[in-house]
Each structure stands twice: as structure tokens, then as C-alpha cells.
Design a protein around this motif. Structure first.
Motif, PDB file in Angstrom:
ATOM      1  N   VAL A   1       0.830  -1.191   0.000  1.00  0.00           N
ATOM      2  CA  VAL A   1       0.000   0.000   0.000  1.00  0.00           C
ATOM      3  C   VAL A   1       0.870   1.247   0.000  1.00  0.00           C
ATOM      4  O   VAL A   1       0.494   2.287  -0.574  1.00  0.00           O
TER       5      VAL A   1
ATOM      6  N   LEU B   1       0.440   4.300  -2.824  1.00  0.00           N
ATOM      7  CA  LEU B   1       0.098   5.681  -2.509  1.00  0.00           C
ATOM      8  C   LEU B   1       1.279   6.635  -2.651  1.00  0.00           C
ATOM      9  O   LEU B   1       1.194   7.796  -2.233  1.00  0.00           O
TER      10      LEU B   1
ATOM     11  N   SER C   1      -5.942   1.675   2.195  1.00  0.00           N
ATOM     12  CA  SER C   1      -5.384   2.952   1.747  1.00  0.00           C
ATOM     13  C   SER C   1      -5.648   4.059   2.758  1.00  0.00           C
ATOM     14  O   SER C   1      -4.771   4.885   3.036  1.00  0.00           O
TER      15      SER C   1
ATOM     16  N   GLU D   1      -3.319   3.724   5.633  1.00  0.00           N
ATOM     17  CA  GLU D   1      -1.985   4.188   5.284  1.00  0.00           C
ATOM     18  C   GLU D   1      -1.902   5.713   5.294  1.00  0.00           C
ATOM     19  O   GLU D   1      -0.902   6.293   5.733  1.00  0.00           O
TER      20      GLU D   1
ATOM     21  N   ILE E   1      -8.919   6.710  -5.275  1.00  0.00           N
ATOM     22  CA  ILE E   1      -8.580   5.494  -4.539  1.00  0.00           C
ATOM     23  C   ILE E   1      -9.860   4.673  -4.396  1.00  0.00           C
ATOM     24  O   ILE E   1     -10.827   5.119  -3.777  1.00  0.00           O
TER      25      ILE E   1
ATOM     26  N   LYS F   1     -11.897   0.575  -4.138  1.00  0.00           N
ATOM     27  CA  LYS F   1     -11.796  -0.771  -3.601  1.00  0.00           C
ATOM     28  C   LYS F   1     -12.684  -1.700  -4.413  1.00  0.00           C
ATOM     29  O   LYS F   1     -13.861  -1.410  -4.639  1.00  0.00           O
TER      30      LYS F   1
ATOM     31  N   GLU G   1      -7.382  -1.033  -4.654  1.00  0.00           N
ATOM     32  CA  GLU G   1      -7.043  -2.121  -3.746  1.00  0.00           C
ATOM     33  C   GLU G   1      -8.129  -3.189  -3.882  1.00  0.00           C
ATOM     34  O   GLU G   1      -9.309  -2.865  -4.021  1.00  0.00           O
TER      35      GLU G   1
END
Length: 233
Positions: A9, A13, A36, A39, A154, A156, A189
């Protein structure tokens, strides 16, 4: 063979800096890029503008970034489940741009398609329309909305391959698909990452051309936002 897989991750990023604008998928507590967000909390990235349907709850999703005061501005359509969000908004600590949900989705899709602006009747005659161009179409007034401009999107997904192709599961197919390709860099992700060519092409929701980086996440909570039960009779 195109390979967009990154191993961590942290690598996914890389390049996110203070003051950037981020799109984050999810609806309620479903389809949230949990790894994410965690993080970003660890990186202590601050002064962020976040575009997301809502902001999770106090201890989950974007609520974690709000707790650390890492978000400067939220662009959302719903704020009803997050007490800290409400507190920061009412106190003036957090700048909030509330947008009709359909308009929020369309501003993402417009950015994805490279369309700079569009007209919608949603919000005409309300505070939403203040300062915006107004036109009449077929006897109905519309306001002009601009596509979003974001540094990173970002998202998922349930399953993806190393070429960046994505499959979403159930209601996680919410704001995630329309955010793919709607920013300069899209990070995905996934719960399961497979080799390119493994996925059934007929089942793919988002083509890898809209994704720049993909990694396999871990330890998804998959919370239930509101549980309703009844006594067995």
C-alpha cells in the motif's frame, strides 16, 4: 504484458502529498478502500480535500482521517452517520461542500469521460445553484456543474488482475466504478489479485486502462452499518 501490480500500500500511494485532492470510493460502510485510508492515517498526510459520498463513521473509513484533523475539506452528499464530521462542520473547523448525490456521481463520471461540465436540474432554486450558470432546456431550468479535478482516485474492488481490470461485488459497485480514471492517478485495492487473463472478460466492470496501480489488500472488516433484527416467533 502490462503489469500494474504494486506490492504494498505504501508503494500504491507514493506521490500523495499534503494539500492534494483525493477521490475515495464507498457508500456508507460498503466498498471502502480501508487499507489505503489506514496508510494515509499512518503517513499523517494533511490539508486534504476528499471527494466521497460520505465520511464513514467516527472510527472507520474517512472518519479516521477526520479524527486526526487530516482533512481540510469534504465534498460529499451525506454526513448523517459521523458525529465528528458534524462537529467539525458546525464549528467551522472543516470546510464542507454538500452536493446532491446524483450530481456527485455525475461529476465523477464527467471527469472519467473527459467532459469538463454538464447541466442538471438538481439543485436549481436552492443554495446549490448559487453562483452557477443557469440555462433552460425543454422548459426546465438547469444549472451547470463542473467535472471534478482530483490528484488521486482510490477505489476498492472485490477482485482484480495485474493489468488493472476490476470486478466489484454487490453494493460495493457504488461510487468506485465512476471514480476510476477520474483523477490523474487511480489506485485500486482488491480483496483478491490474480494474473492477467484469469478473469472472465464478460464479468469485468472496469477496464484496466482506467487504473494505474493495483494491490491486494488485507483484513477487511466489512462492517454492517445498521443491523436490524427481529425476535423469532
Amino acid at each position: 504484458m502490462i503489469n500494474k501490480k504494486v506490492n504494498t500500500v505504501q508503494e500504491a500511494l507514493q506521490g500523495i502529498e499534503n494539500g492534494m485532492t483525493l477521490m475515495l470510493g464507498g457508500f456508507g460502510l460498503c466498498g471502502i478502500p480501508e487499507n489505503s485510508i489506514a496508510e494515509l492515517v499512518q503517513k499523517e498526510t494533511t490539508n486534504l480535500t476528499c471527494i466521497s459520498n460520505n465520511a464513514g463513521v467516527d472510527d472507520f473509513g474517512l472518519g479516521l482521517l477526520l479524527q486526526k484533523k487530516q482533512i481540510k475539506k469534504m465534498i460529499s452528499s451525506y454526513v448523517g452517520e459521523n458525529a465528528e464530521f458534524e462537529r467539525q462542520m458546525l464549528s467551522g473547523e472543516l470546510e464542507v461542500d454538500l452536493i446532491p448525490q446524483g450530481t456527485l456521481a455525475e461529476r465523477c463520471r464527467a471527469a472519467q469521460a473527459g467532459i469538463p461540465a454538464f447541466f442538471t436540474p438538481a439543485g436549481y432554486g436552492t443554495e446549490v445553484a448559487e453562483g452557477k450558470e443557469v440555462r433552460e432546456f425543454n422548459g426546465k431550468m438547469h444549472i451547470m456543474e463542473h467535472a471534478f479535478k482530483a490528484d488521486f482516485a482510490i477505489v476498492k474492488a472485490w477482485k482484480g488482475d495485474t493489468a488493472g481490470n476490476l470486478i466489484f461485488k454487490g453494493t460495493a459497485r457504488n461510487f468506485n466504478p465512476c471514480m476510476c480514471g477520474a483523477a490523474k492517478i487511480t489506485v485500486a485495492e482488491v480483496e483478491e489479485l490474480v494474473e492477467a487473463g484469469t478473469l472472465d472478460p464478460n464479468q469485468i466492470h472496469i477496464s484496466g486502462i482506467l487504473v494505474q496501480r493495483i494491490f491486494q489488500g488485507e483484513q477487511y472488516e466489512k462492517r454492517i452499518e445498521q443491523r436490524t433484527t427481529r425476535t423469532r416467533s
